[in-house]
Design a protein around this motif. Structure first.
Motif, PDB file in Angstrom:
ATOM      1  N   ARG A  32       0.751  -1.386  -0.040  1.00  0.00           N
ATOM      2  CA  ARG A  32      -0.057   0.004  -0.123  1.00  0.00           C
ATOM      3  C   ARG A  32       1.105   1.288   0.188  1.00  0.00           C
ATOM      4  O   ARG A  32       0.370   1.951  -0.751  1.00  0.00           O
ATOM      5  CB  ARG A  32      -0.569   0.182   0.775  1.00  0.00           C
ATOM      6  CG  ARG A  32      -1.844   1.598   1.541  1.00  0.00           C
ATOM      7  CD  ARG A  32      -2.603   0.785   2.161  1.00  0.00           C
ATOM      8  NE  ARG A  32      -2.157   0.635   3.681  1.00  0.00           N
ATOM      9  CZ  ARG A  32      -2.508  -0.209   4.566  1.00  0.00           C
ATOM     10  NH1 ARG A  32      -3.039  -1.272   4.253  1.00  0.00           N
ATOM     11  NH2 ARG A  32      -1.836  -0.608   5.747  1.00  0.00           N
ATOM     12  N   GLU A  33       1.868   1.256   0.841  1.00  0.00           N
ATOM     13  CA  GLU A  33       3.056   2.601   0.376  1.00  0.00           C
ATOM     14  C   GLU A  33       3.715   2.750  -0.539  1.00  0.00           C
ATOM     15  O   GLU A  33       3.955   3.703  -1.075  1.00  0.00           O
ATOM     16  CB  GLU A  33       3.757   1.968   2.096  1.00  0.00           C
ATOM     17  CG  GLU A  33       2.561   2.630   3.263  1.00  0.00           C
ATOM     18  CD  GLU A  33       2.630   3.307   3.631  1.00  0.00           C
ATOM     19  OE1 GLU A  33       2.296   4.665   3.529  1.00  0.00           O
ATOM     20  OE2 GLU A  33       1.062   3.509   4.616  1.00  0.00           O
ATOM     21  N   TYR A  34       4.157   1.543  -0.438  1.00  0.00           N
ATOM     22  CA  TYR A  34       5.369   1.294  -2.078  1.00  0.00           C
ATOM     23  C   TYR A  34       4.315   1.736  -3.753  1.00  0.00           C
ATOM     24  O   TYR A  34       5.060   2.435  -4.144  1.00  0.00           O
ATOM     25  CB  TYR A  34       4.710   0.063  -2.197  1.00  0.00           C
ATOM     26  CG  TYR A  34       5.981  -0.006  -3.447  1.00  0.00           C
ATOM     27  CD1 TYR A  34       7.488   0.017  -3.055  1.00  0.00           C
ATOM     28  CD2 TYR A  34       6.257  -0.702  -5.003  1.00  0.00           C
ATOM     29  CE1 TYR A  34       8.373   0.271  -4.571  1.00  0.00           C
ATOM     30  CE2 TYR A  34       6.759  -0.715  -6.029  1.00  0.00           C
ATOM     31  CZ  TYR A  34       8.094  -0.034  -5.735  1.00  0.00           C
ATOM     32  OH  TYR A  34       8.913  -0.309  -6.320  1.00  0.00           O
ATOM     33  N   LEU A  35       3.287   1.992  -3.618  1.00  0.00           N
ATOM     34  CA  LEU A  35       2.143   2.412  -4.806  1.00  0.00           C
ATOM     35  C   LEU A  35       1.597   3.953  -4.018  1.00  0.00           C
ATOM     36  O   LEU A  35       1.351   3.885  -5.494  1.00  0.00           O
ATOM     37  CB  LEU A  35       1.264   1.430  -4.577  1.00  0.00           C
ATOM     38  CG  LEU A  35       0.706   0.035  -4.869  1.00  0.00           C
ATOM     39  CD1 LEU A  35      -0.768  -0.343  -4.674  1.00  0.00           C
ATOM     40  CD2 LEU A  35       1.451   0.115  -6.821  1.00  0.00           C
ATOM     41  N   LYS A  69       4.451  -9.852  -7.356  1.00  0.00           N
ATOM     42  CA  LYS A  69       2.688 -10.200  -7.766  1.00  0.00           C
ATOM     43  C   LYS A  69       1.798  -9.677  -7.786  1.00  0.00           C
ATOM     44  O   LYS A  69       1.374  -8.997  -8.718  1.00  0.00           O
ATOM     45  CB  LYS A  69       2.377 -11.830  -8.385  1.00  0.00           C
ATOM     46  CG  LYS A  69       1.078 -12.462  -8.713  1.00  0.00           C
ATOM     47  CD  LYS A  69       0.874 -13.886  -8.040  1.00  0.00           C
ATOM     48  CE  LYS A  69      -0.250 -14.560  -8.611  1.00  0.00           C
ATOM     49  NZ  LYS A  69      -0.504 -15.207  -8.284  1.00  0.00           N
ATOM     50  N   ALA A  70       1.367  -9.286  -5.977  1.00  0.00           N
ATOM     51  CA  ALA A  70       0.834  -8.576  -5.779  1.00  0.00           C
ATOM     52  C   ALA A  70       0.553  -6.998  -5.883  1.00  0.00           C
ATOM     53  O   ALA A  70      -0.283  -6.329  -6.597  1.00  0.00           O
ATOM     54  CB  ALA A  70       0.803  -8.448  -4.656  1.00  0.00           C
ATOM     55  N   ILE A  71       2.469  -6.692  -6.164  1.00  0.00           N
ATOM     56  CA  ILE A  71       1.932  -4.737  -6.776  1.00  0.00           C
ATOM     57  C   ILE A  71       1.566  -5.081  -8.543  1.00  0.00           C
ATOM     58  O   ILE A  71       1.248  -3.919  -8.117  1.00  0.00           O
ATOM     59  CB  ILE A  71       4.299  -4.596  -6.492  1.00  0.00           C
ATOM     60  CG1 ILE A  71       3.970  -4.423  -4.890  1.00  0.00           C
ATOM     61  CG2 ILE A  71       4.008  -3.527  -7.643  1.00  0.00           C
ATOM     62  CD1 ILE A  71       5.158  -3.884  -4.454  1.00  0.00           C
ATOM     63  N   GLU A  77      -4.713  -2.863 -12.039  1.00  0.00           N
ATOM     64  CA  GLU A  77      -5.768  -2.739 -11.960  1.00  0.00           C
ATOM     65  C   GLU A  77      -5.433  -0.890 -11.842  1.00  0.00           C
ATOM     66  O   GLU A  77      -6.759  -0.378 -11.965  1.00  0.00           O
ATOM     67  CB  GLU A  77      -6.206  -3.367 -10.444  1.00  0.00           C
ATOM     68  CG  GLU A  77      -6.889  -4.267 -10.147  1.00  0.00           C
ATOM     69  CD  GLU A  77      -6.744  -5.143  -9.041  1.00  0.00           C
ATOM     70  OE1 GLU A  77      -6.614  -4.322  -7.760  1.00  0.00           O
ATOM     71  OE2 GLU A  77      -7.363  -6.467  -8.925  1.00  0.00           O
ATOM     72  N   ARG A  78      -4.445  -0.332 -11.487  1.00  0.00           N
ATOM     73  CA  ARG A  78      -4.756   1.153 -11.476  1.00  0.00           C
ATOM     74  C   ARG A  78      -5.011   1.406 -12.382  1.00  0.00           C
ATOM     75  O   ARG A  78      -6.188   3.308 -12.581  1.00  0.00           O
ATOM     76  CB  ARG A  78      -3.887   1.584 -10.526  1.00  0.00           C
ATOM     77  CG  ARG A  78      -4.098   2.918  -9.945  1.00  0.00           C
ATOM     78  CD  ARG A  78      -2.432   3.785  -9.223  1.00  0.00           C
ATOM     79  NE  ARG A  78      -1.657   2.989  -8.924  1.00  0.00           N
ATOM     80  CZ  ARG A  78      -0.641   3.554  -8.252  1.00  0.00           C
ATOM     81  NH1 ARG A  78      -0.207   4.130  -7.444  1.00  0.00           N
ATOM     82  NH2 ARG A  78       0.967   3.190  -9.154  1.00  0.00           N
ATOM     83  N   ALA A  79      -4.212   0.747 -13.190  1.00  0.00           N
ATOM     84  CA  ALA A  79      -4.006   1.731 -15.188  1.00  0.00           C
ATOM     85  C   ALA A  79      -5.572   1.306 -15.485  1.00  0.00           C
ATOM     86  O   ALA A  79      -5.334   2.453 -16.295  1.00  0.00           O
ATOM     87  CB  ALA A  79      -3.212   0.913 -15.454  1.00  0.00           C
ATOM     88  N   ILE A  84      -4.909   4.990 -17.808  1.00  0.00           N
ATOM     89  CA  ILE A  84      -3.475   6.267 -17.317  1.00  0.00           C
ATOM     90  C   ILE A  84      -2.382   4.487 -18.006  1.00  0.00           C
ATOM     91  O   ILE A  84      -2.152   3.224 -17.944  1.00  0.00           O
ATOM     92  CB  ILE A  84      -2.967   6.998 -16.729  1.00  0.00           C
ATOM     93  CG1 ILE A  84      -4.137   7.805 -16.304  1.00  0.00           C
ATOM     94  CG2 ILE A  84      -1.781   7.069 -17.279  1.00  0.00           C
ATOM     95  CD1 ILE A  84      -3.936   8.543 -15.313  1.00  0.00           C
ATOM     96  N   THR A  85      -2.171   4.466 -19.299  1.00  0.00           N
ATOM     97  CA  THR A  85      -1.237   3.784 -19.653  1.00  0.00           C
ATOM     98  C   THR A  85       0.161   4.022 -19.096  1.00  0.00           C
ATOM     99  O   THR A  85       1.313   4.945 -19.118  1.00  0.00           O
ATOM    100  CB  THR A  85      -1.294   3.327 -20.607  1.00  0.00           C
ATOM    101  OG1 THR A  85      -1.364   4.028 -22.053  1.00  0.00           O
ATOM    102  CG2 THR A  85      -2.081   2.952 -20.743  1.00  0.00           C
TER     103      THR A  85
END
Length: 213
Positions: A32-35, A69-71, A77-79, A84-85
């Motif tokens: 969560r923090e890395y994102l 894998k989760a990141i 999913e955010r993209a 935004i790509t």
């Protein structure tokens, strides 16, 4: 860029705390923090790991296959949500990195003249970071009043844009960091926690309690 307080969290790791994706509480907190800023060291601190060992810990957690894998899943999913790509971001950076000052101004020995905003195309306009104007009023000896306008235009940082493009293309790779991440790409959760606990203990911080046997 927003700043985030260093909130130290006491999270325990162990098999019973894993979620459906196989992640522990601290691993989920790290993700969560890395994102937020893609900074592994800062993410490790904000997720509750010791600040003195954050650089090493960040690389270790980031290299864990389940975390990696989760990141990737979260970023995909955010993209999709934002539409935004990476290609879109790269194209926008290229507009700044390869921009030409002559697109927004002309100059001679007599001075500099900025082009009116209406005459700028979209790509040239996107290289402008800010515009400021200052009016000056002067009165000559005969009492005549004149007014001039000074215009100050700040452009986006070309070098910073080119550096980001280079990193995106893999031109500027921190070999040591890649080695550290690869080194921990196949460790188990227990091995990872032991490595982190040993490093934190060596640096003077008691390891976080674990429920593992």
């Amino acid at each position: 860029m927003p700043t985030f307080p260093n909130r130290r969290r006491k999270l325990t790791d162990g098999p019973s705390q894993k979620d459906a994706d196989g992640l522990t509480d601290r691993q989920r907190a790290f993700i969560r923090e890395y994102l937020v800023d893609l900074n592994a060291s800062a993410a490790a601190i904000r997720a509750g790991y010791a600040s003195k060992t954050a650089k090493d810990t960040g690389a270790k957690v980031l290299g864990h296959p389940v975390v990696a894998k989760a990141i990737k899943k979260a970023m995909d999913e955010r993209a999709k949500r934002t539409e935004i790509t990476a290609d879109m971001v790269l194209r926008e950076l290229a507009k700044v990195g390869f921009s030409d000052l002559r697109d927004v101004a002309t100059w001679t020995e007599d001075g500099v003249e900025f082009k009116p905003s209406a005459d700028l195309d979209d790509d040239a306009a996107k290289t402008i970071k800010s515009v400021r104007s200052k009016r000056r009023t002067t009165t000559d000896k005969e009492g005549n009043i004149s007014e001039t306008v000074e215009l100050e235009i700040t452009r986006e940082d070309k070098v910073a844009a080119l550096e980001k493009i280079g990193k995106h293309l893999g031109m500027f790779i921190d070999r040591r960091e890649v080695k550290e991440v690869d080194e921990f790409s196949s460790v188990t959760d227990a091995e990872l926690e032991r490595e982190i606990a040993a490093e934190e203990a060596k640096r003077g911080k008691a390891p976080t309690p674990s429920t593992e046997d």
